[in-house]
Design an enzyme around this catalytic site. Structure first.
Site, mmCIF file in Angstrom:
data_model
loop_
_atom_site.group_PDB
_atom_site.id
_atom_site.type_symbol
_atom_site.label_atom_id
_atom_site.label_comp_id
_atom_site.label_asym_id
_atom_site.label_seq_id
_atom_site.Cartn_x
_atom_site.Cartn_y
_atom_site.Cartn_z
ATOM 1 N N HIS A 86 -3.491 -14.321 11.667
ATOM 2 C CA HIS A 86 -2.435 -13.513 11.435
ATOM 3 C C HIS A 86 -2.668 -12.222 12.082
ATOM 4 C CE1 HIS A 86 -0.019 -16.159 9.196
ATOM 5 N NE2 HIS A 86 -0.980 -16.308 8.495
ATOM 6 N N ARG B 195 2.693 -11.178 6.793
ATOM 7 C CA ARG B 195 4.327 -11.340 6.591
ATOM 8 C C ARG B 195 5.068 -10.321 7.667
ATOM 9 N NH1 ARG B 195 5.698 -10.501 0.488
ATOM 10 N NH2 ARG B 195 7.626 -11.114 1.173
ATOM 11 N N PRO C 61 0.793 -1.272 -0.083
ATOM 12 C CA PRO C 61 -0.071 -0.124 0.195
ATOM 13 C C PRO C 61 0.861 1.295 0.024
ATOM 14 C CG PRO C 61 -0.661 -1.582 1.846
ATOM 15 C CD PRO C 61 0.717 -2.045 1.083
ATOM 16 N N GLU C 62 0.313 2.012 -0.992
ATOM 17 C CA GLU C 62 1.141 3.464 -0.552
ATOM 18 C C GLU C 62 0.176 4.592 -0.422
ATOM 19 O OE1 GLU C 62 3.141 3.918 -4.514
ATOM 20 O OE2 GLU C 62 3.634 1.779 -4.773
#
Ligand SMILES: [Zn+2]
Length: 284
Positions: free
Chosen positions: A98, A116, A2-3
């Site tokens: 997660h 991650r 994501p930016e």
């Protein structure tokens, strides 16, 4: 990853859902993602505090919380990393595998999920000090942009990833902006002509602005749905059209025809990151 636009859309989505909500429980499953804050410090700071604002700086989410109306707010700094998601889930729903941090808000839980583990949710705001101007804000001027580029020997694509140049631009929008401005990704930053600097400055603002607008129309359903999430890691309704990826012109489109000229889009690796470009449209 994501930016700026994805984070901005997420912030606008979360703000009305979180503002005024009180943190009743704090569960930390992945202490690493709080670093350097400890689970104990996080719990002490947040327990009983109320969300009073959600904002964005670069790719960071800034959650403001305070214990009483008169108390100074504390800032919780979030970063989605590669695969982070932040969303609300009904309290009775099972926690995702997660879930790194879970804040109990009563009927719902605020979930920070990260498969991650490159994301962050921390009380440490030092990362913000290194950020340059917001590319959509008034401090990001053609002049300041030109000055910064004139000092850099880096290829322009790599320079665009420098968060002190324009905070929140990443790999996707760097490729897109260079395509829009017709600039070759390997051109040394200081070799850009004045007209190119202006075009690139404009292109950065356009690609980010359009992505925010587009993201604002994507239906969010909080929880990610696998491969169809594309670039919106924070989730989208299953079967919803892929509005977002279709609007990228070169990113991740190697081997496909350029939407402007039909030339095959190429991929090259710069400092370990993929760059996508049209060798015909981006010669200069
Ligand atoms: Zn082309």
């Amino acid at each position: 990853m994501p930016e700026l636009p994805e984070v901005e859309v997420l912030v606008r989505h979360l703000a009305p859902l979180l503002n005024g909500r009180k943190v009743r429980t704090v569960l930390v499953n992945r202490a690493k993602e709080l670093t350097p804050t400890t689970p104990r410090q996080l719990t002490q700071a947040l327990l009983g505090a109320e969300f009073c604002g959600v904002a964005r700086r670069g790719k960071y989410l800034l959650f403001e919380l305070r214990r009483t109306k008169r108390a100074a707010p504390r800032t919780l700094v979030g970063h989605l990393g590669m695969t982070g998601r932040m969303y609300l889930l009904p309290a009775q729903a099972p926690l995702p595998k997660h879930a790194a941090v879970v804040l109990g808000l009563g009927r719902e839980n605020f979930i920070f999920e990260d498969t991650r583990y490159f994301g962050r949710l921390t009380l440490d705001a030092s990362a913000l000090e290194r950020l340059g101007p917001e590319p959509l804000g008034p401090d990001f001027t053609v002049r300041s942009f030109a000055d910064a580029l004139a000092r850099s020997r880096q290829p322009i694509k790599l320079k665009l990833l420098d968060q002190s140049l324009a905070a929140g631009v990443g790999n996707i929008y760097a490729s897109e902006a260079l395509f829009r401005a017709g600039i070759a990704p390997g051109l040394q930053a200081r070799k850009l002509r004045r007209a190119q600097v202006k075009q690139l400055w404009q292109a950065i603002r356009e690609v980010l602005g359009e992505a925010i607008e587009c993201g604002s129309t994507v239906p969010l359903n909080f929880v990610g749905q696998g491969k169809c999430d594309g670039l919106f890691y924070f989730g989208r309704a299953p079967g919803a059209p892929d509005y977002y990826e279709e609007r990228l012109r070169v990113y991740d489109r190697a081997g496909r025809p350029c939407p402007e000229c039909g030339t095959t889009i190429k991929r090259r690796v710069q400092a370990g990151r993929s760059t996508f470009y049209c060798p015909n449209c981006q010669r200069g």
